[in-house]
Design a protein around this motif. Structure first.
Motif, PDB file in Angstrom:
ATOM      1  N   GLN A  18       0.815  -1.210   0.000  1.00  0.00           N
ATOM      2  CA  GLN A  18       0.000   0.000   0.000  1.00  0.00           C
ATOM      3  C   GLN A  18       0.853   1.266   0.000  1.00  0.00           C
ATOM      4  O   GLN A  18       0.445   2.292  -0.527  1.00  0.00           O
ATOM      5  CB  GLN A  18      -0.922   0.012   1.230  1.00  0.00           C
ATOM      6  N   GLY A  19       2.037   1.196   0.584  1.00  0.00           N
ATOM      7  CA  GLY A  19       2.883   2.382   0.661  1.00  0.00           C
ATOM      8  C   GLY A  19       3.344   2.899  -0.686  1.00  0.00           C
ATOM      9  O   GLY A  19       3.705   4.076  -0.798  1.00  0.00           O
ATOM     10  N   LYS A  20       3.347   2.045  -1.698  1.00  0.00           N
ATOM     11  CA  LYS A  20       3.763   2.517  -3.024  1.00  0.00           C
ATOM     12  C   LYS A  20       2.576   2.658  -3.966  1.00  0.00           C
ATOM     13  O   LYS A  20       2.751   2.815  -5.173  1.00  0.00           O
ATOM     14  CB  LYS A  20       4.811   1.581  -3.628  1.00  0.00           C
ATOM     15  N   ALA A  21       1.356   2.596  -3.420  1.00  0.00           N
ATOM     16  CA  ALA A  21       0.141   2.768  -4.221  1.00  0.00           C
ATOM     17  C   ALA A  21      -0.387   4.184  -4.033  1.00  0.00           C
ATOM     18  O   ALA A  21      -0.547   4.651  -2.911  1.00  0.00           O
ATOM     19  CB  ALA A  21      -0.909   1.743  -3.816  1.00  0.00           C
ATOM     20  N   HIS A  22      -0.658   4.871  -5.141  1.00  0.00           N
ATOM     21  CA  HIS A  22      -1.091   6.266  -5.117  1.00  0.00           C
ATOM     22  C   HIS A  22      -2.338   6.435  -5.978  1.00  0.00           C
ATOM     23  O   HIS A  22      -2.399   5.919  -7.096  1.00  0.00           O
ATOM     24  CB  HIS A  22       0.020   7.186  -5.644  1.00  0.00           C
ATOM     25  N   VAL A  23      -3.325   7.148  -5.460  1.00  0.00           N
ATOM     26  CA  VAL A  23      -4.544   7.416  -6.219  1.00  0.00           C
ATOM     27  C   VAL A  23      -4.291   8.579  -7.172  1.00  0.00           C
ATOM     28  O   VAL A  23      -3.984   9.698  -6.743  1.00  0.00           O
ATOM     29  CB  VAL A  23      -5.723   7.748  -5.290  1.00  0.00           C
ATOM     30  N   VAL A  24      -4.394   8.306  -8.460  1.00  0.00           N
ATOM     31  CA  VAL A  24      -4.154   9.307  -9.502  1.00  0.00           C
ATOM     32  C   VAL A  24      -5.265   9.183 -10.552  1.00  0.00           C
ATOM     33  O   VAL A  24      -5.381   8.137 -11.194  1.00  0.00           O
ATOM     34  CB  VAL A  24      -2.778   9.098 -10.184  1.00  0.00           C
ATOM     35  N   PRO A  25      -6.086  10.190 -10.742  1.00  0.00           N
ATOM     36  CA  PRO A  25      -7.150  10.103 -11.756  1.00  0.00           C
ATOM     37  C   PRO A  25      -6.578   9.790 -13.137  1.00  0.00           C
ATOM     38  O   PRO A  25      -5.556  10.339 -13.536  1.00  0.00           O
ATOM     39  CB  PRO A  25      -7.793  11.495 -11.721  1.00  0.00           C
ATOM     40  N   CYS A  35     -22.015  13.219 -12.328  1.00  0.00           N
ATOM     41  CA  CYS A  35     -21.579  11.826 -12.316  1.00  0.00           C
ATOM     42  C   CYS A  35     -21.857  11.230 -10.947  1.00  0.00           C
ATOM     43  O   CYS A  35     -22.265  11.931 -10.007  1.00  0.00           O
ATOM     44  CB  CYS A  35     -20.097  11.717 -12.668  1.00  0.00           C
ATOM     45  N   LEU A  36     -21.621   9.941 -10.818  1.00  0.00           N
ATOM     46  CA  LEU A  36     -21.768   9.253  -9.548  1.00  0.00           C
ATOM     47  C   LEU A  36     -20.434   9.254  -8.808  1.00  0.00           C
ATOM     48  O   LEU A  36     -19.372   9.452  -9.402  1.00  0.00           O
ATOM     49  CB  LEU A  36     -22.240   7.814  -9.771  1.00  0.00           C
ATOM     50  N   ASP A  37     -20.481   9.006  -7.506  1.00  0.00           N
ATOM     51  CA  ASP A  37     -19.258   8.996  -6.700  1.00  0.00           C
ATOM     52  C   ASP A  37     -18.569   7.642  -6.770  1.00  0.00           C
ATOM     53  O   ASP A  37     -18.092   7.122  -5.757  1.00  0.00           O
ATOM     54  CB  ASP A  37     -19.571   9.373  -5.253  1.00  0.00           C
ATOM     55  N   LEU A  38     -18.498   7.078  -7.952  1.00  0.00           N
ATOM     56  CA  LEU A  38     -17.931   5.753  -8.157  1.00  0.00           C
ATOM     57  C   LEU A  38     -16.811   5.823  -9.191  1.00  0.00           C
ATOM     58  O   LEU A  38     -16.922   6.553 -10.175  1.00  0.00           O
ATOM     59  CB  LEU A  38     -19.017   4.784  -8.643  1.00  0.00           C
ATOM     60  N   GLY A  39     -15.752   5.041  -8.983  1.00  0.00           N
ATOM     61  CA  GLY A  39     -14.693   4.951  -9.970  1.00  0.00           C
ATOM     62  C   GLY A  39     -13.926   6.241 -10.159  1.00  0.00           C
ATOM     63  O   GLY A  39     -13.945   7.156  -9.321  1.00  0.00           O
ATOM     64  N   GLY A  40     -13.263   6.339 -11.311  1.00  0.00           N
ATOM     65  CA  GLY A  40     -12.440   7.501 -11.620  1.00  0.00           C
ATOM     66  C   GLY A  40     -13.197   8.803 -11.686  1.00  0.00           C
ATOM     67  O   GLY A  40     -12.716   9.834 -11.182  1.00  0.00           O
ATOM     68  N   PRO A  41     -14.396   8.856 -12.312  1.00  0.00           N
ATOM     69  CA  PRO A  41     -15.131  10.118 -12.365  1.00  0.00           C
ATOM     70  C   PRO A  41     -15.418  10.698 -10.988  1.00  0.00           C
ATOM     71  O   PRO A  41     -15.362  11.916 -10.793  1.00  0.00           O
ATOM     72  CB  PRO A  41     -16.425   9.724 -13.094  1.00  0.00           C
ATOM     73  N   GLY A  42     -15.720   9.840 -10.013  1.00  0.00           N
ATOM     74  CA  GLY A  42     -15.992  10.330  -8.668  1.00  0.00           C
ATOM     75  C   GLY A  42     -14.800  10.965  -8.013  1.00  0.00           C
ATOM     76  O   GLY A  42     -14.951  11.763  -7.067  1.00  0.00           O
ATOM     77  N   VAL A  43     -13.589  10.642  -8.479  1.00  0.00           N
ATOM     78  CA  VAL A  43     -12.366  11.259  -7.963  1.00  0.00           C
ATOM     79  C   VAL A  43     -12.036  12.535  -8.732  1.00  0.00           C
ATOM     80  O   VAL A  43     -11.608  13.534  -8.166  1.00  0.00           O
ATOM     81  CB  VAL A  43     -11.185  10.259  -8.054  1.00  0.00           C
ATOM     82  N   ALA A  44     -12.259  12.518 -10.045  1.00  0.00           N
ATOM     83  CA  ALA A  44     -11.818  13.622 -10.898  1.00  0.00           C
ATOM     84  C   ALA A  44     -12.719  14.846 -10.834  1.00  0.00           C
ATOM     85  O   ALA A  44     -12.264  15.968 -11.031  1.00  0.00           O
ATOM     86  CB  ALA A  44     -11.726  13.143 -12.347  1.00  0.00           C
ATOM     87  N   VAL A  45     -14.007  14.651 -10.583  1.00  0.00           N
ATOM     88  CA  VAL A  45     -14.962  15.761 -10.590  1.00  0.00           C
ATOM     89  C   VAL A  45     -15.151  16.275  -9.171  1.00  0.00           C
ATOM     90  O   VAL A  45     -15.260  15.489  -8.223  1.00  0.00           O
ATOM     91  CB  VAL A  45     -16.313  15.306 -11.180  1.00  0.00           C
ATOM     92  N   ASP A  46     -15.175  17.594  -9.018  1.00  0.00           N
ATOM     93  CA  ASP A  46     -15.457  18.189  -7.712  1.00  0.00           C
ATOM     94  C   ASP A  46     -16.497  19.291  -7.865  1.00  0.00           C
ATOM     95  O   ASP A  46     -17.033  19.519  -8.944  1.00  0.00           O
ATOM     96  CB  ASP A  46     -14.176  18.701  -7.048  1.00  0.00           C
ATOM     97  N   SER A  47     -16.762  20.003  -6.774  1.00  0.00           N
ATOM     98  CA  SER A  47     -17.847  20.987  -6.761  1.00  0.00           C
ATOM     99  C   SER A  47     -17.541  22.222  -7.596  1.00  0.00           C
ATOM    100  O   SER A  47     -18.427  23.043  -7.822  1.00  0.00           O
ATOM    101  CB  SER A  47     -18.155  21.409  -5.323  1.00  0.00           C
ATOM    102  N   THR A  48     -16.300  22.362  -8.060  1.00  0.00           N
ATOM    103  CA  THR A  48     -15.980  23.525  -8.896  1.00  0.00           C
ATOM    104  C   THR A  48     -16.371  23.319 -10.351  1.00  0.00           C
ATOM    105  O   THR A  48     -16.493  24.286 -11.105  1.00  0.00           O
ATOM    106  CB  THR A  48     -14.479  23.844  -8.845  1.00  0.00           C
ATOM    107  N   CYS A  49     -16.565  22.062 -10.751  1.00  0.00           N
ATOM    108  CA  CYS A  49     -16.815  21.790 -12.168  1.00  0.00           C
ATOM    109  C   CYS A  49     -18.013  20.883 -12.404  1.00  0.00           C
ATOM    110  O   CYS A  49     -18.301  20.535 -13.553  1.00  0.00           O
ATOM    111  CB  CYS A  49     -15.577  21.179 -12.827  1.00  0.00           C
ATOM    112  N   GLY A  50     -18.715  20.497 -11.362  1.00  0.00           N
ATOM    113  CA  GLY A  50     -19.856  19.629 -11.567  1.00  0.00           C
ATOM    114  C   GLY A  50     -20.510  19.204 -10.276  1.00  0.00           C
ATOM    115  O   GLY A  50     -20.280  19.785  -9.205  1.00  0.00           O
ATOM    116  N   VAL A  51     -21.316  18.169 -10.373  1.00  0.00           N
ATOM    117  CA  VAL A  51     -22.046  17.622  -9.232  1.00  0.00           C
ATOM    118  C   VAL A  51     -21.769  16.132  -9.162  1.00  0.00           C
ATOM    119  O   VAL A  51     -21.953  15.417 -10.153  1.00  0.00           O
ATOM    120  CB  VAL A  51     -23.565  17.870  -9.365  1.00  0.00           C
TER     121      VAL A  51
END
Length: 428
Positions: free
Chosen positions: A199-206, A332-348
């Motif tokens: 886990q220490g070398k795993a990084h969340v990157v959209p 989008c839904l809060d699932l998968g990559g879209p849920g990480v990439a989208v925030d309140s500045t650009c969508g819902v």
């Protein structure tokens, strides 16, 4: 730096994985790195060589063609056994990569495409630091949202769940993770499939990228006699969630004059989706426009107000980056990559935790209704989408990738870093 990029899928002017592999490698070369792309020759050589004859690219970008002897790639239009071909290609690519490294002495080897955690690469342990990803595939459609899936979909989801569980014991996948100096994952769900000791070398990157921004923020429907326009673009499969879009539009029928939904794409569940539109009495509000060539998608993005992408387990969803580059707010839904990439500045982002299908459809409908009725907020999100697209541009993403994971040595960097906090991507 001298980079060996493994990109089974890599083609100029294409979308999805093919376009991503090409654009990342091209941008690396534009930023001064010497890049060799190891790709599937039978799939992409003709298109790449044709492009190179008619366009200028940096001289430091070169290609190495690798094919499975006696087994050309089946192609993407009718991809029978393409997954088996991909897996075998990866296994045989190791020898080609080792020969390339012996000749060119690379500083880093990066697996770019395809990007699924349970489909390993075999390029670790060749000497240079090995970057694996971003990869996804650990997402799963929530059980409450499987209501109404076509029978094929229920069977596929069950099989997918089993494959994800099996991947935790797959010696090839575990070997890949063990040999990787950096593991890039697209979301927290995929990260949970990485064994705790890595886990220490795993990084969340959209794994979402955006082309250069197009146009300026405008509320198109206010400039015409038509009502608000919503766009979905993607393959028509149940897990892309178009059925939720149809359910949401049905809830808004009669409440938002002129509301229309455009669905761009084809796929095995088109009849299933058309039947839903008919059943809900919204066939007149919905346009199925079929497969639109990637070069012509800008016209669709430019003629709509909102991009709706309710996918259940998309690791990436490159259409999101393209939509943001055209100033379209994302729902989008809060699932998968879209849920990480989208925030309140650009969508819902629609929360799905412990929610069934009716509740999610209602939340999507409420989000659409608010955006359609609040011109100021819609314009603010359009401006935010442009800004977010710049953050997700290939230029910015490559700069961040090199800085964070190529230099200094990824091994040294990971050894001294903590795991990424839950749900917080490291880049952009």
């Amino acid at each position: 730096m001298k980079i060996l990029a493994s990109a089974y899928a890599c083609e100029p002017g294409a979308g999805s994985e093919q376009g991503k592999g090409w654009n990342l490698a091209l941008e690396m070369a534009r930023q001064g790195h010497t890049v060799t792309v190891l790709t599937c020759g039978s799939h992409h050589r003709a298109a790449i060589e044709r492009y190179l004859q008619n366009n200028d690219v940096p001289e430091r970008l070169t290609f190495a063609w690798h094919d499975i002897p006696g087994w050309p790639g089946p192609g993407y239009q009718n991809p029978h056994r393409i997954r088996q071909h991909y897996y075998r290609w990866q296994m045989t690519a190791r020898t080609a990569a080792a020969e390339l490294h012996a000749e060119n002495h690379y500083d880093v080897i990066h697996h770019l495409t395809w990007t699924v955690l349970r489909w390993p690469s075999f390029l670790g342990g060749l000497g240079p630091p090995f970057i694996f990803g971003p990869v996804g595939g650990g997402e799963s459609a929530p059980w409450r949202l499987r209501q109404g899936f076509p029978r094929r979909g229920m069977a596929f989801e069950f099989k997918r769940d089993l494959l994800n569980l099996a991947s935790r014991l797959d010696p090839m996948a575990l070997r890949c993770l063990a040999q990787a100096d950096v593991i890039l994952v697209t979301d927290e769900a995929t990260r949970r499939y990485v064994p705790p000791w890595w886990q220490g070398k795993a990084h969340v990157v959209p794994d979402i990228y955006a082309p250069p921004a197009v146009g300026e923020p405008v509320f198109l429907s206010k400039a015409s006699s038509d009502g608000p326009s919503i766009l979905f673009a993607g393959r028509l499969e149940y897990w892309k969630g178009v059925q939720f879009a149809l359910g949401a539009v049905a809830r808004l029928r009669g409440h938002i004059p002129g509301l229309r939904l455009t669905i761009a794409g084809t796929g095995p569940d088109e009849a299933y989706l058309r039947a839903i539109a008919e059943e809900k009495g919204i066939a007149g509000m919905v346009r199925f426009v079929g497969q639109v060539p990637h070069a012509e998608m800008h016209r669709l993005y430019g003629s709509h107000d909102i991009f709706l992408f309710p996918s259940l387990h998309d690791s990436a969803g490159q259409a999101i980056g393209e939509a943001m580059a055209h100033g379209l707010p994302i729902v989008c839904l809060d699932l998968g990559g879209p849920g990480v990439a989208v925030d309140s500045t650009c969508g819902v982002v629609i929360e799905t935790r412990a929610q069934g299908r009716p509740a999610v459809e209602q939340r999507i409908a409420e989000a659409l209704a608010q955006l359609c009725s609040d011109r100021d907020r819609l314009l603010a999100l359009k401006a935010g989408a442009f800004a977010r697209a710049e953050q997700y541009s290939y230029r910015r993403r490559v700069e961040a990738m090199v800085e964070q994971f190529y230099r200094p040595s990824p091994t040294k960097r990971v050894a001294g870093s903590a795991a990424t906090p839950r749900g917080r991507p490291e880049t952009p």
